[in-house]
Design a protein around this motif. Sequence first.
Motif, short mmCIF file in Angstrom:
data_model
loop_
_atom_site.label_atom_id
_atom_site.label_comp_id
_atom_site.label_asym_id
_atom_site.label_seq_id
_atom_site.Cartn_x
_atom_site.Cartn_y
_atom_site.Cartn_z
N THR A 7 0.84 -1.20 0.00
CA THR A 7 0.00 0.00 0.00
C THR A 7 0.87 1.24 0.00
OG1 THR A 7 -1.69 -1.19 1.27
CG2 THR A 7 -1.87 1.22 1.16
N ASN A 8 0.82 1.97 -1.10
CA ASN A 8 1.61 3.21 -1.24
C ASN A 8 0.64 4.39 -1.18
OD1 ASN A 8 3.23 5.36 -1.98
ND2 ASN A 8 4.41 4.18 -3.47
N VAL A 9 0.40 4.87 0.04
CA VAL A 9 -0.58 5.95 0.24
C VAL A 9 -0.17 7.22 -0.50
CG1 VAL A 9 -1.71 7.42 1.95
CG2 VAL A 9 -1.27 5.01 2.45
N GLY A 10 1.10 7.52 -0.47
CA GLY A 10 1.58 8.73 -1.14
C GLY A 10 1.29 8.69 -2.63
N ALA A 11 1.49 7.51 -3.24
CA ALA A 11 1.22 7.37 -4.67
C ALA A 11 -0.26 7.51 -4.97
CB ALA A 11 1.75 6.03 -5.17
N MET A 12 -1.09 6.95 -4.07
CA MET A 12 -2.53 7.04 -4.27
C MET A 12 -3.01 8.49 -4.21
SD MET A 12 -4.25 3.69 -2.43
CE MET A 12 -3.48 3.92 -0.83
N VAL A 13 -2.50 9.23 -3.22
CA VAL A 13 -2.88 10.64 -3.08
C VAL A 13 -2.41 11.44 -4.30
CG1 VAL A 13 -2.52 12.74 -1.74
CG2 VAL A 13 -2.93 10.58 -0.57
N ALA A 14 -1.16 11.17 -4.73
CA ALA A 14 -0.62 11.88 -5.89
C ALA A 14 -1.43 11.57 -7.14
CB ALA A 14 0.85 11.51 -6.09
N LEU A 15 -1.87 10.30 -7.27
CA LEU A 15 -2.66 9.91 -8.44
C LEU A 15 -4.05 10.58 -8.43
CD1 LEU A 15 -2.85 8.22 -10.98
CD2 LEU A 15 -3.65 6.30 -9.58
N GLN A 16 -4.65 10.65 -7.24
CA GLN A 16 -5.95 11.31 -7.12
C GLN A 16 -5.86 12.79 -7.53
OE1 GLN A 16 -7.19 10.72 -3.08
NE2 GLN A 16 -7.53 8.51 -3.34
N ASN A 17 -4.79 13.43 -7.04
CA ASN A 17 -4.61 14.84 -7.40
C ASN A 17 -4.36 15.02 -8.90
OD1 ASN A 17 -4.95 15.74 -4.76
ND2 ASN A 17 -2.77 15.53 -4.27
N LEU A 18 -3.58 14.10 -9.47
CA LEU A 18 -3.29 14.19 -10.90
C LEU A 18 -4.55 13.96 -11.73
CD1 LEU A 18 -1.24 14.51 -13.17
CD2 LEU A 18 -0.73 12.06 -12.98
N ASN A 19 -5.38 13.00 -11.31
CA ASN A 19 -6.63 12.75 -12.02
C ASN A 19 -7.57 13.95 -11.95
OD1 ASN A 19 -5.91 10.17 -12.80
ND2 ASN A 19 -6.85 9.17 -11.03
N SER A 20 -7.59 14.59 -10.78
CA SER A 20 -8.42 15.79 -10.62
C SER A 20 -7.93 16.91 -11.53
CB SER A 20 -8.38 16.25 -9.16
OG SER A 20 -9.10 17.44 -8.99
N THR A 21 -6.61 17.07 -11.60
CA THR A 21 -6.05 18.10 -12.47
C THR A 21 -6.35 17.80 -13.94
OG1 THR A 21 -4.25 18.53 -10.91
CG2 THR A 21 -3.91 19.24 -13.18
N ASN A 22 -6.23 16.53 -14.32
CA ASN A 22 -6.52 16.14 -15.71
C ASN A 22 -7.98 16.40 -16.08
OD1 ASN A 22 -3.90 15.33 -16.23
ND2 ASN A 22 -4.28 13.18 -15.69
N ALA A 23 -8.89 16.15 -15.12
CA ALA A 23 -10.32 16.39 -15.37
C ALA A 23 -10.58 17.88 -15.57
CB ALA A 23 -11.15 15.86 -14.21
N GLU A 24 -9.97 18.72 -14.74
CA GLU A 24 -10.12 20.17 -14.90
C GLU A 24 -9.54 20.64 -16.22
OE1 GLU A 24 -9.47 22.91 -11.53
OE2 GLU A 24 -8.91 21.11 -10.41
N LEU A 25 -8.42 20.01 -16.60
CA LEU A 25 -7.76 20.38 -17.85
C LEU A 25 -8.64 20.06 -19.05
CD1 LEU A 25 -5.10 21.61 -18.83
CD2 LEU A 25 -4.15 19.29 -18.95
N VAL A 26 -9.30 18.89 -19.00
CA VAL A 26 -10.21 18.50 -20.09
C VAL A 26 -11.36 19.50 -20.20
CG1 VAL A 26 -11.91 16.78 -20.81
CG2 VAL A 26 -9.65 16.05 -20.03
N THR A 27 -11.92 19.89 -19.04
CA THR A 27 -13.03 20.86 -19.03
C THR A 27 -12.59 22.20 -19.60
OG1 THR A 27 -14.02 19.81 -17.09
CG2 THR A 27 -14.67 22.07 -17.56
N THR A 28 -11.43 22.67 -19.19
CA THR A 28 -10.92 23.96 -19.67
C THR A 28 -10.64 23.92 -21.17
OG1 THR A 28 -9.95 24.44 -17.50
CG2 THR A 28 -9.11 25.69 -19.37
#
Length: 273
Positions: A7-28
Amino acid sequence: MPNSVNTNVGAMVALQNLNSTNAELVTTQARINTGKRVSSAKDNGAIWAIAQNQRSTANSLNAVKESLQRGQSTVDVAISAGETISELLLQMKEKSLAASDTTLDTASRTALNDDFVSLRDQITKAVENAVFNGANMVEASGTTVEALANADATSVITVAAQDLSLAGIGVGATDSINTQSDAEAMIATINSAIEDVSSKLSKLGTGSKSLGSHLNFVMKLQDTLEAGVGNLVDADLAKESAKLQALQTKQQLGIQALSIANQSSSILLGLFR
């Protein structure tokens, strides 16, 4: 939090943030590509529904404009015919006045009568040819214009037909100025016809003006509705461009953060050396 390779919590958090950024980028990017902040119902259902209703009204006003323009053209053709008829009547009065002279010889009276008859017949031709889009407003039992006034077709602007035929203005189809007495009587008839035509032309002119005024209003209303829809759904491209720059930077940082988080598990290998 224990150190674990499962379990790599840091990687999971980083991935969640990256996915959120990618979703905002698609919308923009979608907003920049379409120029719209709300381009479909899933972007903002309420705003999209309001905008669609306003678009429907604005598009319907195209039919209203066409109806008003068609009506105005029909009335204008009738006015042109009426003005021609008025001019012909003035010339007929002149011929009648000349023929009322008791000193005229037969040849002169005949010539004046021929001119009078020709002018009289031209009135009939002007009435017959005053047609636009199959409608004639100045013939006997002419067409009354009823132009659409709103997008719901619940209101119309009516311009009544005006009979400018010979019978409609009180001139006989066989009237002439063959004799001095006929010419004298014809002066009163023509004067009455001139007054009648002037009155009817005034009504047609008022109707044309009403159609033109309402057409201007409808055009302004349509522009206002389209501007209102733009205020609801259009994107602020300057703002979206600045946001795009920020999100692209954030995306790159997110990728680096995820890479760093993924390397944390390999640090544990040092414990087993």
